[in-house]
Design a protein around this motif. Structure first.
Motif, PDB file in Angstrom:
ATOM      1  N   VAL A 237       5.742   7.880  -1.249  1.00 18.36           N
ATOM      2  CA  VAL A 237       6.642   6.514  -1.288  1.00 18.36           C
ATOM      3  C   VAL A 237       7.538   6.682  -2.401  1.00 18.36           C
ATOM      4  O   VAL A 237       7.054   7.248  -3.633  1.00 18.36           O
ATOM      5  CB  VAL A 237       5.633   5.280  -1.444  1.00 18.36           C
ATOM      6  N   ASN A 238       8.721   5.764  -2.348  1.00 18.68           N
ATOM      7  CA  ASN A 238       9.403   5.537  -3.514  1.00 18.68           C
ATOM      8  C   ASN A 238       9.094   4.298  -4.218  1.00 18.68           C
ATOM      9  O   ASN A 238       9.001   3.326  -3.603  1.00 18.68           O
ATOM     10  CB  ASN A 238      11.009   5.405  -3.106  1.00 18.68           C
ATOM     11  N   TYR A 239       8.702   4.448  -5.626  1.00 17.89           N
ATOM     12  CA  TYR A 239       8.008   3.409  -6.325  1.00 17.89           C
ATOM     13  C   TYR A 239       8.787   2.294  -6.616  1.00 17.89           C
ATOM     14  O   TYR A 239       8.535   1.124  -6.873  1.00 17.89           O
ATOM     15  CB  TYR A 239       7.183   3.990  -7.320  1.00 17.89           C
TER      16      TYR A 239
ATOM     17  N   SER B 249       0.719  -1.266   0.086  1.00 15.23           N
ATOM     18  CA  SER B 249      -0.007   0.057  -0.087  1.00 15.23           C
ATOM     19  C   SER B 249       0.977   1.090  -0.115  1.00 15.23           C
ATOM     20  O   SER B 249       1.900   1.436   0.784  1.00 15.23           O
ATOM     21  CB  SER B 249      -1.014  -0.011   1.152  1.00 15.23           C
ATOM     22  N   ASP B 250       0.450   2.240  -0.992  1.00 10.72           N
ATOM     23  CA  ASP B 250       1.224   3.353  -0.764  1.00 10.72           C
ATOM     24  C   ASP B 250       0.260   4.535  -0.309  1.00 10.72           C
ATOM     25  O   ASP B 250       0.221   5.656  -0.633  1.00 10.72           O
ATOM     26  CB  ASP B 250       1.472   3.871  -2.369  1.00 10.72           C
TER      27      ASP B 250
ATOM     28  N   TYR C 268       0.712  -4.305   3.244  1.00  7.01           N
ATOM     29  CA  TYR C 268       2.098  -4.137   3.806  1.00  7.01           C
ATOM     30  C   TYR C 268       2.246  -2.525   3.317  1.00  7.01           C
ATOM     31  O   TYR C 268       2.160  -2.229   2.318  1.00  7.01           O
ATOM     32  CB  TYR C 268       3.195  -4.677   3.495  1.00  7.01           C
ATOM     33  N   LEU C 269       2.228  -1.634   4.419  1.00  4.94           N
ATOM     34  CA  LEU C 269       2.256  -0.201   4.168  1.00  4.94           C
ATOM     35  C   LEU C 269       3.552   0.165   4.327  1.00  4.94           C
ATOM     36  O   LEU C 269       4.496   0.054   4.921  1.00  4.94           O
ATOM     37  CB  LEU C 269       1.566   0.547   5.463  1.00  4.94           C
ATOM     38  N   MET C 270       3.660   0.716   2.912  1.00  2.00           N
ATOM     39  CA  MET C 270       5.113   1.165   2.711  1.00  2.00           C
ATOM     40  C   MET C 270       5.541   2.524   3.387  1.00  2.00           C
ATOM     41  O   MET C 270       4.602   3.411   3.641  1.00  2.00           O
ATOM     42  CB  MET C 270       5.521   1.229   1.099  1.00  2.00           C
ATOM     43  N   ASP C 271       6.785   2.625   3.675  1.00  2.00           N
ATOM     44  CA  ASP C 271       7.266   3.950   4.232  1.00  2.00           C
ATOM     45  C   ASP C 271       7.519   5.073   3.322  1.00  2.00           C
ATOM     46  O   ASP C 271       7.606   5.049   2.125  1.00  2.00           O
ATOM     47  CB  ASP C 271       8.729   3.667   5.181  1.00  2.00           C
ATOM     48  N   GLY C 272       6.742   6.257   3.928  1.00  2.81           N
ATOM     49  CA  GLY C 272       6.947   7.669   2.838  1.00  2.81           C
ATOM     50  C   GLY C 272       7.970   8.339   3.317  1.00  2.81           C
ATOM     51  O   GLY C 272       8.824   8.083   3.809  1.00  2.81           O
ATOM     52  N   GLY C 273       7.576   9.808   3.451  1.00  2.00           N
ATOM     53  CA  GLY C 273       8.449  10.586   4.204  1.00  2.00           C
ATOM     54  C   GLY C 273       9.426  11.340   3.126  1.00  2.00           C
ATOM     55  O   GLY C 273      10.321  11.955   3.645  1.00  2.00           O
ATOM     56  N   ILE C 274       9.602  10.839   1.884  1.00  2.00           N
ATOM     57  CA  ILE C 274      10.632  11.287   0.816  1.00  2.00           C
ATOM     58  C   ILE C 274      10.026  12.524   0.246  1.00  2.00           C
ATOM     59  O   ILE C 274       8.961  12.312  -0.554  1.00  2.00           O
ATOM     60  CB  ILE C 274      10.926  10.293   0.031  1.00  2.00           C
ATOM     61  N   ILE C 275      10.591  13.578   0.697  1.00  2.00           N
ATOM     62  CA  ILE C 275       9.911  14.701  -0.514  1.00  2.00           C
ATOM     63  C   ILE C 275      10.511  15.064  -1.715  1.00  2.00           C
ATOM     64  O   ILE C 275      11.937  15.215  -1.718  1.00  2.00           O
ATOM     65  CB  ILE C 275      10.070  16.342   0.568  1.00  2.00           C
ATOM     66  N   THR C 276       9.947  15.144  -2.818  1.00  4.36           N
ATOM     67  CA  THR C 276      10.638  15.217  -3.948  1.00  4.36           C
ATOM     68  C   THR C 276       9.926  16.509  -4.682  1.00  4.36           C
ATOM     69  O   THR C 276       8.882  16.745  -4.541  1.00  4.36           O
ATOM     70  CB  THR C 276      10.125  14.097  -4.939  1.00  4.36           C
ATOM     71  N   VAL C 277      11.044  17.213  -5.164  1.00  4.60           N
ATOM     72  CA  VAL C 277      10.685  18.517  -5.761  1.00  4.60           C
ATOM     73  C   VAL C 277      11.239  18.760  -7.156  1.00  4.60           C
ATOM     74  O   VAL C 277      12.446  18.169  -7.256  1.00  4.60           O
ATOM     75  CB  VAL C 277      11.310  19.792  -4.975  1.00  4.60           C
ATOM     76  N   ASN C 278      10.894  19.195  -7.985  1.00  7.59           N
ATOM     77  CA  ASN C 278      11.185  19.431  -9.429  1.00  7.59           C
ATOM     78  C   ASN C 278      11.800  20.626  -9.570  1.00  7.59           C
ATOM     79  O   ASN C 278      11.210  21.877  -9.422  1.00  7.59           O
ATOM     80  CB  ASN C 278      10.064  19.169 -10.547  1.00  7.59           C
TER      81      ASN C 278
ATOM     82  N   PRO D 118       1.504  25.978  -8.097  1.00  5.64           N
ATOM     83  CA  PRO D 118       2.304  24.840  -7.662  1.00  5.64           C
ATOM     84  C   PRO D 118       1.368  23.623  -7.856  1.00  5.64           C
ATOM     85  O   PRO D 118       0.187  23.626  -7.038  1.00  5.64           O
ATOM     86  CB  PRO D 118       3.006  25.125  -6.497  1.00  5.64           C
ATOM     87  N   HIS D 119       1.675  22.646  -8.342  1.00 11.11           N
ATOM     88  CA  HIS D 119       0.992  21.311  -8.481  1.00 11.11           C
ATOM     89  C   HIS D 119       1.525  20.237  -7.375  1.00 11.11           C
ATOM     90  O   HIS D 119       2.650  19.793  -7.542  1.00 11.11           O
ATOM     91  CB  HIS D 119       0.892  20.624  -9.619  1.00 11.11           C
ATOM     92  N   TYR D 120       0.747  19.966  -6.272  1.00 15.39           N
ATOM     93  CA  TYR D 120       1.318  19.194  -5.338  1.00 15.39           C
ATOM     94  C   TYR D 120       0.462  17.909  -5.621  1.00 15.39           C
ATOM     95  O   TYR D 120      -0.720  17.860  -5.962  1.00 15.39           O
ATOM     96  CB  TYR D 120       1.017  19.598  -3.664  1.00 15.39           C
ATOM     97  N   THR D 121       1.335  16.680  -5.465  1.00 10.87           N
ATOM     98  CA  THR D 121       0.828  15.600  -6.132  1.00 10.87           C
ATOM     99  C   THR D 121       1.103  14.225  -5.200  1.00 10.87           C
ATOM    100  O   THR D 121       1.747  14.434  -4.053  1.00 10.87           O
ATOM    101  CB  THR D 121       1.265  15.028  -7.185  1.00 10.87           C
ATOM    102  N   GLY D 122       0.572  13.193  -5.502  1.00 12.57           N
ATOM    103  CA  GLY D 122       0.581  12.098  -4.275  1.00 12.57           C
ATOM    104  C   GLY D 122       1.878  11.050  -4.655  1.00 12.57           C
ATOM    105  O   GLY D 122       1.871  10.021  -4.088  1.00 12.57           O
ATOM    106  N   ALA D 123       2.691  11.256  -5.686  1.00  9.44           N
ATOM    107  CA  ALA D 123       3.525  10.152  -6.190  1.00  9.44           C
ATOM    108  C   ALA D 123       5.031  10.997  -6.781  1.00  9.44           C
ATOM    109  O   ALA D 123       4.760  12.274  -7.500  1.00  9.44           O
ATOM    110  CB  ALA D 123       3.187   9.224  -6.789  1.00  9.44           C
ATOM    111  N   ASP D 124       6.148  10.623  -6.633  1.00  5.81           N
ATOM    112  CA  ASP D 124       7.146  11.250  -7.189  1.00  5.81           C
ATOM    113  C   ASP D 124       7.302  11.316  -8.646  1.00  5.81           C
ATOM    114  O   ASP D 124       7.553  12.062  -9.313  1.00  5.81           O
ATOM    115  CB  ASP D 124       8.590  10.796  -6.743  1.00  5.81           C
ATOM    116  N   SER D 125       6.690  10.290  -9.129  1.00  9.28           N
ATOM    117  CA  SER D 125       6.524  10.228 -10.784  1.00  9.28           C
ATOM    118  C   SER D 125       5.760  11.406 -11.297  1.00  9.28           C
ATOM    119  O   SER D 125       6.033  11.866 -12.460  1.00  9.28           O
ATOM    120  CB  SER D 125       5.793   8.841 -11.169  1.00  9.28           C
TER     121      SER D 125
END
Length: 362
Positions: free
Chosen positions: A296-298, A175-176, A324-334, A277-284
């Motif tokens: 989450v890092n996919y 789960s993400d 299984y819940l994956m750890d998040g917490g990674i801030i990704t900025v373009n 600014p567009h804030y989103t749910g995934a680094d992709s």
């Protein structure tokens, strides 16, 4: 896991939920779908959100051979990244355990009929496990596997309980689930004067329901106005983004929504030029031009999903949790988008691990 009758669970749900929702291997076959016959912030209370055991600890007979079907709901950066990570990890697992793992990677093109054909065909082919990527693909795979109870090990389901994918003996996965509050905290950290937020999502995406509800509650509590635009096709996403620009929103939030993700490359430049600014749910999303996320890092999620699939194949499902819940917490900025917006990515430096990326057209 307790046993449930999946047909009873899914019969009413599939008609509503599954209209449009969220590759190459050693010994694998790239199978074009057309040629194939066919977030919550916390997990459900009954579901342990524990770390999945590593596949290399799983015993298996040397020289054994297994078949796996990897089924993407559609083609876009997030799901492609996950599929590539699963494929790579399956290759590693095969080498580590002196076994052969043959796998195919297919895409359902966001069409429930094609997805059901793919998962039915996987069962007919006698695969040892199906790895569906995204919610509708997972729901249909679980339905296809009901009689055979072939292990279904899904990837990237934001809310497994809401998707009715818990309590099924032969189903597990990763789960993400999205921390919506944290992402909106980032929004206010970058611009404390945010007065109006656009919510951009698809009504056909189960992944979006809970985080959008969470976002509305958060914004209402903060006294911040919001407006919604929904879309189910690329053209509709472009039109929805244009409407939010015309409406003068200060920022836009999109959860882990496959429909919006598939169209991000078509909207990011207009949003950035408008200063939104567009804030989103995934680094992709961010790698396709959106401004920022925390999640989450996919690649890690895909690898963990492959580990779970191998354990399900070689040891059975009894020792596995509902998900299984994956750890998040990674801030990704373009950084390119940040420069266009005039926002310094360092504004988030004290909020967590910060990763800077640039836009890739894939």
């Amino acid at each position: 896991m307790k046993t449930m009758n999946l047909k009873k669970i899914c019969a009413g749900m599939l008609a509503i939920v599954m209209l449009l929702t969220m590759a190459a291997c050693s010994g694998k076959t790239d199978t074009p779908a057309a040629e194939t016959p066919a977030q919550t912030e916390t997990p459900a209370t009954e579901t342990p959100a524990t770390e999945a055991p590593a596949a290399e600890e799983t015993p298996a007979a040397d020289g054994a051979s297994y078949k796996v079907a990897i089924v993407k709901q559609l083609d876009h950066a997030s799901l492609d990244e996950i599929a590539n990570a699963i494929s790579a990890r399956l290759d590693e697992i095969a080498a580590e355990n002196n076994v052969t793992i043959e796998y195919t990677v297919t895409s359902g093109q966001n069409d429930q009929t094609i997805l059901k054909q793919l998962t039915d065909q996987a069962i007919a082919d006698g695969v040892d496990a199906i790895i569906p990527i995204a919610t509708t693909a997972a729901q249909l795979a679980a339905l296809s596997a009901e009689d055979s109870e072939t292990p279904v090990v899904y990837a990237a389901i934001s809310d497994p309980a809401a998707a009715k994918l818990t309590g099924i003996d032969y189903v597990t996965g990763t789960s993400d689930a999205l921390n919506t509050t944290f992402i909106l905290d980032m929004m206010l950290k970058a611009n404390p004067d945010t007065a109006k937020v656009g919510l951009l999502y698809s009504l056909s995406e189960p992944n979006s329901a809970t985080p959008i509800a969470d976002a509305k509650a958060y914004l209402e509590e903060k006294g911040i106005a919001y407006t919604e635009q929904t879309a189910n096709t690329n053209d509709e996403v472009v039109a929805a983004a244009a409407a939010l620009i015309a409406d003068g929103v200060d920022a836009i939030f999109t959860p882990t929504d496959n429909v919006i993700m598939a169209a991000e490359l078509a909207i990011y430049e207009d949003l950035a030029k408008a200063g939104i600014p567009h804030y989103t749910g995934a680094d992709s999303f961010v790698r396709n031009g959106a401004f920022a996320t925390c999640g989450v890092n996919y690649t890690s999620l895909g690898a963990r999903t492959a580990d779970l699939a191998y354990q399900a194949i070689t040891e059975g499902m009894d020792g596995l949790d509902d998900y299984y819940l994956m750890d998040g917490g990674i801030i990704t900025v373009n950084t390119e988008t940040a420069a266009e917006l005039g926002i310094d990515p360092a504004v988030f430096a004290d909020m967590g691990e910060l990763v800077e990326v640039t836009t890739t057209k894939e």
